[in-house]
Design a protein around this motif. Sequence first.
Motif, PDB file in Angstrom:
ATOM      1  N   GLU A  32       0.818  -1.210   0.000  1.00 60.63           N
ATOM      2  CA  GLU A  32       0.000   0.000   0.000  1.00 60.63           C
ATOM      3  C   GLU A  32       0.855   1.265   0.000  1.00 60.63           C
ATOM      4  N   HIS A  33       2.038   1.189   0.591  1.00 61.87           N
ATOM      5  CA  HIS A  33       2.887   2.365   0.750  1.00 61.87           C
ATOM      6  C   HIS A  33       4.035   2.464  -0.250  1.00 61.87           C
ATOM      7  N   PHE A  34       4.554   1.325  -0.719  1.00 59.84           N
ATOM      8  CA  PHE A  34       5.740   1.357  -1.569  1.00 59.84           C
ATOM      9  C   PHE A  34       5.511   2.133  -2.862  1.00 59.84           C
ATOM     10  N   GLY A  35       4.410   1.884  -3.549  1.00 57.98           N
ATOM     11  CA  GLY A  35       4.135   2.546  -4.830  1.00 57.98           C
ATOM     12  C   GLY A  35       4.076   4.063  -4.731  1.00 57.98           C
ATOM     13  N   PRO A  36       3.266   4.596  -3.809  1.00 59.24           N
ATOM     14  CA  PRO A  36       3.212   6.059  -3.687  1.00 59.24           C
ATOM     15  C   PRO A  36       4.554   6.688  -3.295  1.00 59.24           C
ATOM     16  N   ILE A  37       5.307   6.026  -2.435  1.00 60.67           N
ATOM     17  CA  ILE A  37       6.620   6.559  -2.047  1.00 60.67           C
ATOM     18  C   ILE A  37       7.551   6.538  -3.258  1.00 60.67           C
ATOM     19  N   TYR A  38       7.540   5.437  -4.005  1.00 57.46           N
ATOM     20  CA  TYR A  38       8.379   5.329  -5.199  1.00 57.46           C
ATOM     21  C   TYR A  38       8.051   6.434  -6.202  1.00 57.46           C
ATOM     22  N   ARG A  39       6.766   6.635  -6.480  1.00 57.35           N
ATOM     23  CA  ARG A  39       6.381   7.659  -7.449  1.00 57.35           C
ATOM     24  C   ARG A  39       6.808   9.049  -6.996  1.00 57.35           C
ATOM     25  N   GLU A  40       6.695   9.328  -5.704  1.00 52.42           N
ATOM     26  CA  GLU A  40       7.100  10.645  -5.200  1.00 52.42           C
ATOM     27  C   GLU A  40       8.619  10.821  -5.286  1.00 52.42           C
ATOM     28  N   VAL A  41       9.369   9.786  -4.957  1.00 49.65           N
ATOM     29  CA  VAL A  41      10.831   9.857  -5.075  1.00 49.65           C
ATOM     30  C   VAL A  41      11.213  10.065  -6.538  1.00 49.65           C
ATOM     31  N   LEU A  42      10.615   9.316  -7.434  1.00 45.67           N
ATOM     32  CA  LEU A  42      10.929   9.430  -8.855  1.00 45.67           C
ATOM     33  C   LEU A  42      10.586  10.827  -9.369  1.00 45.67           C
ATOM     34  N   ARG A  43       9.440  11.348  -8.973  1.00 44.65           N
ATOM     35  CA  ARG A  43       9.057  12.699  -9.384  1.00 44.65           C
ATOM     36  C   ARG A  43      10.043  13.727  -8.835  1.00 44.65           C
ATOM     37  N   THR A  44      10.463  13.536  -7.596  1.00 44.10           N
ATOM     38  CA  THR A  44      11.365  14.489  -6.950  1.00 44.10           C
ATOM     39  C   THR A  44      12.743  14.522  -7.614  1.00 44.10           C
ATOM     40  N   ILE A  45      13.243  13.374  -8.035  1.00 40.10           N
ATOM     41  CA  ILE A  45      14.566  13.359  -8.660  1.00 40.10           C
ATOM     42  C   ILE A  45      14.497  13.617 -10.160  1.00 40.10           C
ATOM     43  N   GLY A  46      13.300  13.891 -10.672  1.00 33.61           N
ATOM     44  CA  GLY A  46      13.165  14.317 -12.059  1.00 33.61           C
ATOM     45  C   GLY A  46      12.862  13.237 -13.049  1.00 33.61           C
ATOM     46  N   GLY A  47      12.521  12.057 -12.593  1.00 33.53           N
ATOM     47  CA  GLY A  47      12.157  10.992 -13.515  1.00 33.53           C
ATOM     48  C   GLY A  47      10.674  10.988 -13.779  1.00 33.53           C
ATOM     49  N   GLN A  48      10.249  10.139 -14.676  1.00 39.76           N
ATOM     50  CA  GLN A  48       8.838   9.982 -14.992  1.00 39.76           C
ATOM     51  C   GLN A  48       8.368   8.640 -14.454  1.00 39.76           C
ATOM     52  N   PRO A  49       7.210   8.616 -13.777  1.00 39.01           N
ATOM     53  CA  PRO A  49       6.702   7.332 -13.298  1.00 39.01           C
ATOM     54  C   PRO A  49       6.303   6.452 -14.470  1.00 39.01           C
ATOM     55  N   PRO A  50       6.327   5.142 -14.302  1.00 43.56           N
ATOM     56  CA  PRO A  50       5.893   4.240 -15.365  1.00 43.56           C
ATOM     57  C   PRO A  50       4.456   4.555 -15.755  1.00 43.56           C
TER      58      PRO A  50
END
Length: 65
Positions: A32-50
Amino acid sequence: MDKTTLQALQITKEIVVKFVETGRISPGNFAEHFGPIYREVLRTIGGQPPADAAADTAEPDGETP
């Protein structure tokens, strides 16, 4: 897997491990938590979520961020 995605996964893993150690996340609610945290980290470092993850942006209470 590109470098940014790999970095985001590594950072997310470290964050989630800390939350598990402090009792904020349990093995039962890990997914429940891993996906949202991953997307926020990816957005923060400038990547695009899948593409499949981009549709899952609603907050648990049904409101959008």
